[in-house]
Design a protein around this motif. Structure first.
Motif, PDB file in Angstrom:
ATOM      1  N   VAL A  42       0.720  -1.144  -0.055  1.00 50.40           N
ATOM      2  CA  VAL A  42       0.102  -0.039  -0.142  1.00 50.40           C
ATOM      3  C   VAL A  42       0.791   1.388  -0.051  1.00 50.40           C
ATOM      4  CG1 VAL A  42      -1.700   1.292   1.194  1.00 50.40           C
ATOM      5  CG2 VAL A  42      -1.759  -1.095   1.370  1.00 50.40           C
ATOM      6  N   PRO A  43       0.687   2.162  -0.871  1.00 51.01           N
ATOM      7  CA  PRO A  43       1.578   3.217  -1.006  1.00 51.01           C
ATOM      8  C   PRO A  43       1.263   4.220  -0.124  1.00 51.01           C
ATOM      9  CG  PRO A  43      -0.159   3.489  -2.568  1.00 51.01           C
ATOM     10  CD  PRO A  43      -0.168   2.257  -2.010  1.00 51.01           C
ATOM     11  N   PHE A  44       2.452   4.968   0.552  1.00 52.44           N
ATOM     12  CA  PHE A  44       1.928   5.907   1.597  1.00 52.44           C
ATOM     13  C   PHE A  44       1.382   7.108   0.686  1.00 52.44           C
ATOM     14  CE2 PHE A  44       4.137   9.298   4.568  1.00 52.44           C
ATOM     15  CZ  PHE A  44       3.307   9.152   5.478  1.00 52.44           C
ATOM     16  N   HIS A  45       0.252   7.882   1.333  1.00 51.55           N
ATOM     17  CA  HIS A  45      -0.370   8.894   0.627  1.00 51.55           C
ATOM     18  C   HIS A  45       0.399  10.238   0.719  1.00 51.55           C
ATOM     19  CE1 HIS A  45      -1.587   9.336   5.020  1.00 51.55           C
ATOM     20  NE2 HIS A  45      -2.141  10.472   4.484  1.00 51.55           N
ATOM     21  N   ILE A  46       1.326  10.558   1.675  1.00 53.35           N
ATOM     22  CA  ILE A  46       2.076  11.672   1.669  1.00 53.35           C
ATOM     23  C   ILE A  46       3.139  11.775   0.537  1.00 53.35           C
ATOM     24  CG2 ILE A  46       3.084  13.413   3.008  1.00 53.35           C
ATOM     25  CD1 ILE A  46       1.339  12.532   5.397  1.00 53.35           C
ATOM     26  N   LYS A  47       3.148  12.784  -0.141  1.00 55.01           N
ATOM     27  CA  LYS A  47       4.360  12.866  -1.222  1.00 55.01           C
ATOM     28  C   LYS A  47       4.623  14.356  -1.096  1.00 55.01           C
ATOM     29  CE  LYS A  47       3.866   8.749  -2.737  1.00 55.01           C
ATOM     30  NZ  LYS A  47       4.556   7.613  -2.078  1.00 55.01           N
ATOM     31  N   LYS A  81      14.079  -4.224   3.646  1.00 52.39           N
ATOM     32  CA  LYS A  81      12.840  -3.805   4.544  1.00 52.39           C
ATOM     33  C   LYS A  81      13.428  -2.479   4.783  1.00 52.39           C
ATOM     34  CE  LYS A  81      10.116  -7.597   5.931  1.00 52.39           C
ATOM     35  NZ  LYS A  81       9.387  -8.202   7.337  1.00 52.39           N
ATOM     36  N   ASP A  82      14.627  -2.318   5.239  1.00 55.80           N
ATOM     37  CA  ASP A  82      15.101  -1.205   5.433  1.00 55.80           C
ATOM     38  C   ASP A  82      15.230  -0.095   4.475  1.00 55.80           C
ATOM     39  OD1 ASP A  82      16.555   0.366   7.949  1.00 55.80           O
ATOM     40  OD2 ASP A  82      17.993   0.669   6.004  1.00 55.80           O
ATOM     41  N   ASN A  83      15.527  -0.600   3.298  1.00 58.39           N
ATOM     42  CA  ASN A  83      15.528   0.128   1.923  1.00 58.39           C
ATOM     43  C   ASN A  83      14.240   0.723   1.571  1.00 58.39           C
ATOM     44  OD1 ASN A  83      18.526  -0.018   1.573  1.00 58.39           O
ATOM     45  ND2 ASN A  83      18.444  -1.736   0.437  1.00 58.39           N
ATOM     46  N   LYS A  84      13.157  -0.412   1.817  1.00 57.37           N
ATOM     47  CA  LYS A  84      11.811   0.267   1.459  1.00 57.37           C
ATOM     48  C   LYS A  84      11.548   1.463   2.444  1.00 57.37           C
ATOM     49  CE  LYS A  84       7.413  -1.845   0.683  1.00 57.37           C
ATOM     50  NZ  LYS A  84       6.489  -2.895   0.730  1.00 57.37           N
ATOM     51  N   THR A  85      11.942   1.097   3.748  1.00 54.74           N
ATOM     52  CA  THR A  85      11.362   2.231   4.588  1.00 54.74           C
ATOM     53  C   THR A  85      12.287   3.638   4.225  1.00 54.74           C
ATOM     54  OG1 THR A  85      11.071   0.319   6.491  1.00 54.74           O
ATOM     55  CG2 THR A  85      11.221   2.690   7.039  1.00 54.74           C
ATOM     56  N   ILE A 105      10.219   7.265   3.269  1.00 58.51           N
ATOM     57  CA  ILE A 105      10.235   8.404   3.887  1.00 58.51           C
ATOM     58  C   ILE A 105      11.018   9.238   2.802  1.00 58.51           C
ATOM     59  CG2 ILE A 105      11.965   9.743   5.548  1.00 58.51           C
ATOM     60  CD1 ILE A 105      12.194   6.968   7.092  1.00 58.51           C
ATOM     61  N   GLU A 106      12.040   9.021   1.941  1.00 57.66           N
ATOM     62  CA  GLU A 106      12.101  10.050   1.124  1.00 57.66           C
ATOM     63  C   GLU A 106      11.303  10.569  -0.002  1.00 57.66           C
ATOM     64  OE1 GLU A 106      15.222   7.379  -1.026  1.00 57.66           O
ATOM     65  OE2 GLU A 106      17.039   8.206   0.409  1.00 57.66           O
ATOM     66  N   SER A 107      10.289   9.553  -0.249  1.00 61.28           N
ATOM     67  CA  SER A 107       9.569   9.944  -1.230  1.00 61.28           C
ATOM     68  C   SER A 107       8.196  10.867  -0.650  1.00 61.28           C
ATOM     69  CB  SER A 107       8.822   8.592  -2.069  1.00 61.28           C
ATOM     70  OG  SER A 107       8.022   8.068  -1.116  1.00 61.28           O
ATOM     71  N   SER A 108       8.234  10.767   0.562  1.00 62.83           N
ATOM     72  CA  SER A 108       7.159  11.688   1.229  1.00 62.83           C
ATOM     73  C   SER A 108       7.654  13.109   1.631  1.00 62.83           C
ATOM     74  CB  SER A 108       6.724  10.993   2.343  1.00 62.83           C
ATOM     75  OG  SER A 108       7.663  11.075   3.570  1.00 62.83           O
ATOM     76  N   LEU A 109       9.013  13.385   1.328  1.00 67.76           N
ATOM     77  CA  LEU A 109       9.405  14.660   1.629  1.00 67.76           C
ATOM     78  C   LEU A 109      10.064  15.506   0.295  1.00 67.76           C
ATOM     79  CD1 LEU A 109      11.930  13.655   4.370  1.00 67.76           C
ATOM     80  CD2 LEU A 109       9.518  14.780   4.672  1.00 67.76           C
ATOM     81  N   MET A 163      17.872   8.033   9.367  1.00 71.16           N
ATOM     82  CA  MET A 163      17.029   9.221   8.507  1.00 71.16           C
ATOM     83  C   MET A 163      16.203   9.745   9.402  1.00 71.16           C
ATOM     84  SD  MET A 163      16.051   7.217   5.252  1.00 71.16           S
ATOM     85  CE  MET A 163      16.320   8.211   3.766  1.00 71.16           C
ATOM     86  N   MET A 164      15.423   9.116  10.355  1.00 73.82           N
ATOM     87  CA  MET A 164      14.412   9.417  11.473  1.00 73.82           C
ATOM     88  C   MET A 164      15.011  10.188  12.533  1.00 73.82           C
ATOM     89  SD  MET A 164      11.241   9.940  11.480  1.00 73.82           S
ATOM     90  CE  MET A 164      10.913   9.057  10.130  1.00 73.82           C
ATOM     91  N   SER A 165      16.243   9.746  12.639  1.00 80.72           N
ATOM     92  CA  SER A 165      16.923  10.529  13.957  1.00 80.72           C
ATOM     93  C   SER A 165      17.240  11.775  13.664  1.00 80.72           C
ATOM     94  CB  SER A 165      18.146   9.636  14.593  1.00 80.72           C
ATOM     95  OG  SER A 165      17.732   8.505  14.949  1.00 80.72           O
ATOM     96  N   ARG A 166      17.737  12.012  12.236  1.00 82.58           N
ATOM     97  CA  ARG A 166      18.145  13.307  11.875  1.00 82.58           C
ATOM     98  C   ARG A 166      16.945  14.192  11.729  1.00 82.58           C
ATOM     99  NH1 ARG A 166      22.183  13.385   7.283  1.00 82.58           N
ATOM    100  NH2 ARG A 166      23.584  12.343   8.839  1.00 82.58           N
ATOM    101  N   LEU A 167      15.813  13.577  11.184  1.00 74.18           N
ATOM    102  CA  LEU A 167      14.525  14.661  10.958  1.00 74.18           C
ATOM    103  C   LEU A 167      14.032  14.914  12.177  1.00 74.18           C
ATOM    104  CD1 LEU A 167      12.975  12.581   7.926  1.00 74.18           C
ATOM    105  CD2 LEU A 167      13.685  14.697   7.930  1.00 74.18           C
ATOM    106  N   LYS A 168      14.120  14.024  13.169  1.00 71.35           N
ATOM    107  CA  LYS A 168      13.620  14.459  14.651  1.00 71.35           C
ATOM    108  C   LYS A 168      14.321  15.627  15.119  1.00 71.35           C
ATOM    109  CE  LYS A 168      11.085  10.183  15.863  1.00 71.35           C
ATOM    110  NZ  LYS A 168      11.296   9.076  17.109  1.00 71.35           N
ATOM    111  N   GLU A 169      15.686  15.426  15.083  1.00 69.56           N
ATOM    112  CA  GLU A 169      16.527  16.187  15.530  1.00 69.56           C
ATOM    113  C   GLU A 169      16.412  17.735  14.970  1.00 69.56           C
ATOM    114  OE1 GLU A 169      21.344  16.921  14.584  1.00 69.56           O
ATOM    115  OE2 GLU A 169      20.992  15.091  15.794  1.00 69.56           O
ATOM    116  N   ARG A 170      16.197  17.719  13.626  1.00 67.56           N
ATOM    117  CA  ARG A 170      16.117  19.007  12.840  1.00 67.56           C
ATOM    118  C   ARG A 170      14.757  19.564  13.156  1.00 67.56           C
ATOM    119  NH1 ARG A 170      18.363  21.014   7.546  1.00 67.56           N
ATOM    120  NH2 ARG A 170      17.222  22.856   7.639  1.00 67.56           N
TER     121      ARG A 170
END
Length: 162
Positions: free
Chosen positions: A54-59, A104-108, A112-116, A133-140
């Motif tokens: 199922v595709p993530f809806h936020i792009k 699975k990590d690559n898919k995750t 994330i990349e395609s949503s931003l 990736m998530m750690s850096r985004l949370k930090e920022r």
């Protein structure tokens, strides 16, 4: 009198049956529409070991400290539903992952990349795992407490009343 009741009962049964058939057809038609709109809506258990496609809806989301939660909460729900949540919650080196975990990590990471938007993806340069990736985004972008209130106050003061 009994024949009238039987006729009435048969008529009611026919109507109920027709109504049920219509609902079943409508349900099938709706599922066909969903499958046409989201080519991969069905759960795929071959190859991905239980994750669905199922595709993530936020792009192309422009992430800020104010709207981080608007982006993060649906992402977490999506990752839970696709059985990928551990890849942003548990730090693991790529060297210690097996082939399926790497996939699975690559898919995750891809989700994330395609949503931003481009700016959000610039922040992610150099990250090797979804957890990084998530750690850096949370930090920022993730703010709590007084810094969050100050940022909202600054934005409110910047609004123009027309």
């Amino acid at each position: 009198m009994d024949s009238k009741n039987n006729e009435s009962s048969n008529s009611s049964n026919n109507i109920a049956s027709t109504s049920n058939n219509s609902r079943e057809k409508e349900t099938l038609d709706n599922s066909e529409l969903v499958n046409k709109d989201y080519n991969s809506i069905n759960v795929n258990t071959k190859g991905d070991e239980g994750t669905n496609n199922v595709p993530f809806h936020i792009k192309n989301f422009h992430l800020t400290s104010i709207n981080f939660q608007q982006w993060y909460k649906p992402l977490v729900h999506h990752l839970i539903s696709t059985d990928l949540i551990n890849f942003i919650e548990v730090q693991k080196e790529t060297k210690s992952m097996n082939q399926l975990e790497i996939k699975k990590d690559n898919k995750t990471q891809s989700i994330i990349e395609s949503s931003l938007d481009e700016e959000g993806n610039d922040v992610l340069k150099g990250c090797k795992t979804a957890f990084e990736m998530m750690s850096r985004l949370k930090e920022r972008y993730y703010q709590t407490g007084q810094s969050y209130i100050d940022n909202i106050d600054k934005q409110i003061k910047g609004l123009k009343i027309e």
